[in-house]
Enzyme design. Sequence first.
Site, PDB file in Angstrom:
ATOM      1  CB  ALA A 155      -0.736   0.235   1.331  1.00  0.00           C
TER       2      ALA A 155
ATOM      3  CB  SER B  96       9.130   4.116  -5.046  1.00  0.00           C
ATOM      4  OG  SER B  96       9.312   4.492  -6.169  1.00  0.00           O
TER       5      SER B  96
ATOM      6  CE1 TYR C 283       5.196   7.090  -3.283  1.00  0.00           C
ATOM      7  CE2 TYR C 283       7.030   7.348  -5.144  1.00  0.00           C
ATOM      8  CZ  TYR C 283       6.033   6.606  -4.513  1.00  0.00           C
ATOM      9  OH  TYR C 283       5.643   5.639  -4.950  1.00  0.00           O
ATOM     10  CG  ASN C 284      11.358  11.329  -3.974  1.00  0.00           C
ATOM     11  OD1 ASN C 284      10.497  10.618  -4.193  1.00  0.00           O
ATOM     12  ND2 ASN C 284      12.446  12.448  -4.469  1.00  0.00           N
ATOM     13  CB  ALA C 285      11.559  11.160   2.685  1.00  0.00           C
TER      14      ALA C 285
ATOM     15  CE  LYS D 171       6.925   4.459  -2.139  1.00  0.00           C
ATOM     16  NZ  LYS D 171       5.893   3.269  -1.539  1.00  0.00           N
TER      17      LYS D 171
END
Length: 272
Positions: A138, A189, A202-204, A206
């Site tokens: 998720a 990701s 989002y990057n952090a 992942k």
Amino acid sequence: MAATAQLAGRLAGAALRVALAAALALLLPAYRVYRLTASLLGALLHEDDVAGKVVLITGASSGIGEHLAYEYARRGAYLALVARREESLREVGDAAAALGSPGVLVTPADVSSPDDCRKFVDDTIRYFGRLDHLVNNAAIWQVGKFEEVTDVNHFRKLMDINFWGHVYPTRYAIPHLKKTHGRIVGVTSNSSYIFIPRNTFYNASKAAVLNFYDTLRMELAGDVAVTEVVPGVVESEITKGKMLTKDGAMAVDQAERDVRPSRLAQHCILQP
């Protein structure tokens, strides 16, 4: 004298940055080759026969989670499917049963809730009697420059789902997975190390979950296997423009959807 020293300091700093950039340019491709080779060899050595095994998948109502459910179904696995949208989840469950899964449990839940996570793990054990694979998949997405965000607290939900939504199910599943010498599959990701502008949170998230699984693999060695799935861009609701906006609202951005590749992963690393 002071001006000369200051100039010398700046030149030395610039030279150091150039040297570091050159070193990274040489080392990073080799590192990626190592990761890919190790993952492919590991996948060959540790491939599971999942027929008759019980697999719990979060985020199973669409995208990667949906298609993982279909692949496990084709191989004869029992499925416990988790997502927030019950109607979509039941459609996936019906399709998985038609593809060959001998039993499907559909459990609507929110992975950002510890109580929900405890419940769907317990429900799986009560229904099937065991758990062999936990697939944490998720996730939600965010787009927007950090400085344009109206309130950073709007994005706690993203970290709750993308990071804690992997941690909570894992926490409750480990005792059951140890009994079966099972496997945790974490879908992360390549944004964890290929940093895309306007995806700050989002990057952090992942990167955090990737490091969580890397550490967990060492801690659980010999008891529970850990596999990281590190996809690039794949067709999903995310690439169709569904995201958190800079104001923290969930929306579909048509323009963002149109500029993203609509079919296919640029690359996918499996790190067993």
